[in-house]
Enzyme design. Sequence first.
Site, PDB file in Angstrom:
ATOM      1  CG  MET A  60      23.227  11.982   2.163  1.00 21.41           C
ATOM      2  SD  MET A  60      24.291  13.084   1.208  1.00 21.41           S
ATOM      3  CE  MET A  60      23.155  13.728  -0.013  1.00 21.41           C
ATOM      4  CE  LYS A  66     -17.198  -6.575   3.535  1.00 19.94           C
ATOM      5  NZ  LYS A  66     -16.568  -7.881   3.767  1.00 19.94           N
ATOM      6  CG  PHE A  74      -9.585 -10.102  10.828  1.00 20.80           C
ATOM      7  CD1 PHE A  74      -8.323 -10.522  11.244  1.00 20.80           C
ATOM      8  CD2 PHE A  74      -9.857 -10.081   9.473  1.00 20.80           C
ATOM      9  CE1 PHE A  74      -7.367 -10.907  10.324  1.00 20.80           C
ATOM     10  CE2 PHE A  74      -8.903 -10.472   8.545  1.00 20.80           C
ATOM     11  CZ  PHE A  74      -7.658 -10.886   8.970  1.00 20.80           C
ATOM     12  CD  GLN A  75      -7.206  -7.572   7.238  1.00 19.54           C
ATOM     13  OE1 GLN A  75      -8.127  -7.287   6.475  1.00 19.54           O
ATOM     14  NE2 GLN A  75      -6.043  -8.048   6.807  1.00 19.54           N
ATOM     15  CD  GLU A 132      -1.740  -2.394   1.599  1.00 23.86           C
ATOM     16  OE1 GLU A 132      -0.533  -2.635   1.870  1.00 23.86           O
ATOM     17  OE2 GLU A 132      -2.649  -3.228   1.745  1.00 23.86           O
TER      18      GLU A 132
END
Lengths: 186, 575
Positions: B473, B155, B105-106, B43
């Site tokens: 760097m 949802k 969940f999630q 993502e």
Amino acid sequence: MSALKIKKGASSHSAYDLRDPNLEIIETHTLAVVVDNEAGVLARVIGLFAGRGYNIESLTVAEIDHKGHLSRITVVTRGTRAVIEQIKAQLGRLVPVHQVNDLTVEGPSVERELSLFKVAGTGEKRVEALRLADIFRANVVDSTLESFVFEITGTPEKIDAFADLMRPLGLTDVARTGVAALSRGG
Amino acid sequence: MVVEALKDHGVDVVFGYPGGAVLPIYDEIFLQNDIRHVTVRHEQGAVHMAEGYARSTGKPGVVLVTSGPGATNAVTGLTDALMDSIPVVVLTGQVPTFMIGTDGFQEADTVGITRPCTKHNWLVKETDKLAGTLHEAFHVATSGRPGPVLVDIPKDVQFADGLYTAPDEAIPSHYQPTVKGDPAAIEALAALMEKAQRPVFYTGGGVINSGPEASRLLRELAEKTGFPVTSTLMGLGAYPASGRNWIGMLGMHGLYEANLAMHGCDLMINVGARFDDRITGRIADFSPKSKKAHIDIDPSSINKVIHVDIPIVGDVANVLADLLAAWEARGSKLNQAGLAKWWSQIEQWKLKKCLQYNNSDKVIKPQYALERLEALTRDRDRYITTEVGQHQMWAAQYLTFEDPNRWMTSGGLGTMGYGLPASIGVQVAHPEALVINVAGEASWLMNMQEMGTAIQFRAPVKQFILNNERLGMVRQWQQLLHGERYSQSWSESLPDFAKLAEAFGCKGIRCADPKHLDEAIMEMLDYDGPVIFDCLVEKHENCYPMIPSGKPHNEMLLGDTGAEDAIGAKGAVLV
């Protein structure tokens, strides 16, 4: 660096404020912030203060316009003048913020705080507490044979003074609302 | 309803990754053909792709991810977009409203987690408010100082039927930032411009964000006044590198002439930049003799770091148009004698040739690689993205940009792993263009999984990796200020990038010999598909010029000599 007293933009030496930030005077300002009364708006405001390291001395929040879903947050904060300006600009760019007013600089204003004091004691101390409460125009809102609860309204300084006087007389509990403030006049 | 709203906002592509809490929206995506969906591998990559899309088109990039880990993985991209003011709209799925707060969940507190890294975010609990919130999200992301927004959609809200209101029927937002500059301030600036002996335009990403008109006006103003123009890393391309007023990028790794012009100017006109610490160096010694004007659409940028004499809050294009008009109305006056002297001073500084380096015929110098890349692609319709580190600074120094929206790099946040996904986002927006990600091998590995996305969606992005087997760097800083103690700044088990390309199903090229470099670059350019170009370069090259942390602009390091001990203990803490 010495504390040069150079007005902003008016110097031939420098175009910016050269005063040592450590020597800056810390000011206390009362800000009134009108916001959409939406979920998470308070978290957004206090998250801004926490995330950018600003101080909150006191904070009050309540809905002021039920129809318009607007709330007023009164926040007392401390910082150098530059920090206060930055706080106002940062608050102003939050999407749900409608208006930011600095009541400390935008002309005269009234500040009030409401507090409840529980004072427990008997005999002389009890009489003295009642007498002082009368002087401070505090109301008794609860009473038992061993205690009073006083309700007092005023500036934070007045409430501090009342607390100092009540402490030796048996002060056991304090609840303070924080400052609510409005500008004077029309 | 979500897909309908996206269409109404002109969205043609969504970068995303499906999951349990967004399946209803993915169902809608399946049932239509107007909006293309690019399925990423992580993502974070989706948000960077949306950023690349947004920065190369000026339109908001759109991301669709699931709840919980989908949302938390997007956080780095959101923060990156916030720091660089990139309009991105992220839609996240959420557990159903009745499960919020139960550690489902999630489930994650997405609006809580993303509150400080978005310009604004919303949790939509009622389906009837969904359309209005989506319209507001697009409005907030693109107006004022642009930035990322997030809409968290449970949802059950996705499943429910609700009333859709079109954008033009929605309640107008109270969020309406000031775009028009204060006429008195603009007049005051015009007056200063007439007298200025040593003026400089210090331009930034705000010129690009303001749109093509802002770049056009900047060019016109520079042309008419003859004032020199420098730019931050974010603003490259707003003024063309071939323009006669161009004096190069400024800042920590900016050009000698640009930084000295900033230090010595008597009028600094900041156009859409924010006095970042990579620009100012030591604040107390920043451009001590100048009057400063600051044009910025965000009032909180004014006087945040540097106190300015003339603050102008407004949109760059708007203010520049008014400024040009005001200056011309006053008679287009200039201090020609002063300007001529100023330019001869700048020409002297240019003689330092601060970008000179010691080339080699045995090993590819990274600067040489970029010079060749520049020479071989200059005339093409070219978009450049970068990762973060030495290669990023070299790319900014050695590549030239003639137009805005052609240079995509992570400036404020400095996100390693930005360039590869961003290049895919750019390529999706411009399928026919040449899109090159100038990368370091370490940054590139951070989001290399997105090569899969490039191949699946036929984005022929060229990954030009300057491979020094080091965190260049970091190594440079360790050399200069940590006593050459190279703590954890090298890699011993890098993949064979050419074979990695093969494994992904694209073309791999490896080049280690300066004699074969041109040929290899041409092979990359001629290949019709994604390429991973492993350019093995000098391992210990340092990036100069450099203003050490805590030093002012006039104390630049131009090369290795004198670089040791250049940074005091005080500077060492400044990063």
